[in-house]
Design a protein around this motif. Structure first.
Motif, short mmCIF file in Angstrom:
data_model
loop_
_atom_site.label_atom_id
_atom_site.label_comp_id
_atom_site.label_asym_id
_atom_site.label_seq_id
_atom_site.Cartn_x
_atom_site.Cartn_y
_atom_site.Cartn_z
N ALA A 165 20.51 -10.14 0.22
CA ALA A 165 20.25 -8.62 0.01
C ALA A 165 19.08 -8.45 -0.75
O ALA A 165 18.71 -7.56 -0.35
N PHE A 166 18.74 -9.39 -1.60
CA PHE A 166 17.82 -8.97 -2.42
C PHE A 166 16.46 -9.33 -1.68
O PHE A 166 15.50 -8.27 -1.96
N PHE A 167 16.13 -10.33 -0.79
CA PHE A 167 15.51 -10.68 0.00
C PHE A 167 15.02 -9.38 0.90
O PHE A 167 14.08 -8.91 0.97
N LYS A 168 15.91 -9.01 1.12
CA LYS A 168 15.82 -7.59 2.05
C LYS A 168 14.85 -6.57 1.70
O LYS A 168 14.23 -6.16 2.77
N ALA A 169 15.54 -6.34 0.14
CA ALA A 169 15.39 -5.29 -0.47
C ALA A 169 13.74 -5.84 -0.87
O ALA A 169 12.59 -4.76 -1.04
N LEU A 170 13.43 -6.97 -1.26
CA LEU A 170 12.20 -6.83 -1.50
C LEU A 170 11.13 -7.04 -0.38
O LEU A 170 9.81 -6.37 -0.69
N THR A 171 11.35 -7.67 0.60
CA THR A 171 10.37 -7.51 1.75
C THR A 171 10.83 -6.37 2.28
O THR A 171 9.30 -4.98 2.83
N SER A 172 11.52 -4.93 1.95
CA SER A 172 11.53 -3.45 2.27
C SER A 172 9.76 -2.83 1.42
O SER A 172 9.20 -2.26 1.40
N ALA A 173 10.55 -3.29 -0.11
CA ALA A 173 9.29 -2.75 -0.84
C ALA A 173 8.18 -3.61 -0.19
O ALA A 173 7.44 -2.60 -1.24
N VAL A 174 7.58 -4.16 -0.12
CA VAL A 174 6.56 -4.87 0.14
C VAL A 174 6.04 -3.82 1.39
O VAL A 174 4.90 -3.43 1.30
N LYS A 175 6.91 -3.72 2.45
CA LYS A 175 6.18 -3.15 2.89
C LYS A 175 5.96 -1.85 3.20
O LYS A 175 5.28 -0.82 3.73
N ASP A 176 6.95 -0.79 2.01
CA ASP A 176 6.50 0.87 1.76
C ASP A 176 4.98 0.46 0.62
O ASP A 176 3.87 0.96 0.77
N ALA A 177 4.63 -0.65 -0.22
CA ALA A 177 3.87 -0.72 -0.59
C ALA A 177 2.20 -1.22 0.25
O ALA A 177 1.27 -0.62 0.16
N GLN A 178 2.45 -1.44 1.53
CA GLN A 178 1.48 -2.17 2.87
C GLN A 178 1.40 -0.38 3.28
O GLN A 178 0.08 -0.47 3.37
N THR A 179 2.45 0.47 3.24
CA THR A 179 1.58 1.56 3.66
C THR A 179 1.52 2.29 2.79
O THR A 179 1.21 2.90 3.37
N GLY A 180 1.94 2.65 1.64
CA GLY A 180 1.10 3.09 0.47
C GLY A 180 -0.46 2.69 0.53
O GLY A 180 -0.89 3.22 -0.27
N GLY A 181 -0.98 1.44 1.54
CA GLY A 181 -2.29 1.12 0.83
C GLY A 181 -2.79 0.07 -0.75
O GLY A 181 -2.91 -0.31 -0.89
N CYS A 182 -1.36 -0.10 -0.86
CA CYS A 182 -1.33 -0.88 -2.22
C CYS A 182 -1.81 -2.56 -2.01
O CYS A 182 -1.96 -3.19 -2.99
N LEU A 183 -1.18 -2.83 -0.98
CA LEU A 183 -0.57 -3.96 -0.82
C LEU A 183 -1.64 -4.49 0.47
O LEU A 183 -1.75 -3.55 2.11
#
Length: 76
Positions: free
Chosen positions: A3-21
Motif C-alpha cells: 500500500a505504501f509503494f502504491k501511494a508513493l507511485t501515485s504521488a510520483v505520478k501526480d508530481a509528474q503531471t504537475g511538472g515537478c518530476l
C-alpha cells in the motif's frame, strides 16, 4: 509495504503531471529508488541506533534523488 509503494507511485505520478518530476521516467522506477532510500536509512538505523541519521541523511538523500528526476530546463 504494498500500500505504501502504491501511494508513493501515485504521488510520483501526480508530481509528474504537475511538472515537478520528469515524465520520461516510469513512476514505478522513481518510486522504487525513493523506497530504496527509505530502506537503506532504516537498515542504518537498526545497525547504528542513531535516529539523527534519519533526519540529516534522509533529507539530503531524498533531495538529491528528486533533483535527478527534475524536468529538464525549459521543459514543460
Amino acid at each position: 509495504m504494498t500500500a505504501f509503494f502504491k501511494a508513493l507511485t501515485s504521488a510520483v505520478k501526480d508530481a509528474q503531471t504537475g511538472g515537478c518530476l520528469c515524465a520520461e521516467t516510469a513512476p514505478q522506477d522513481i518510486a522504487t529508488l525513493i523506497f530504496g532510500i527509505i530502506q537503506s536509512l532504516v537498515l542504518r538505523l537498526l545497525v547504528t541506533r542513531d535516529p539523527s541519521l534519519l533526519l540529516s541523511d534522509g533529507k539530503r538523500l531524498l533531495e538529491l534523488q528528486l533533483s535527478a528526476f527534475a524536468p529538464a530546463a525549459g521543459a514543460t
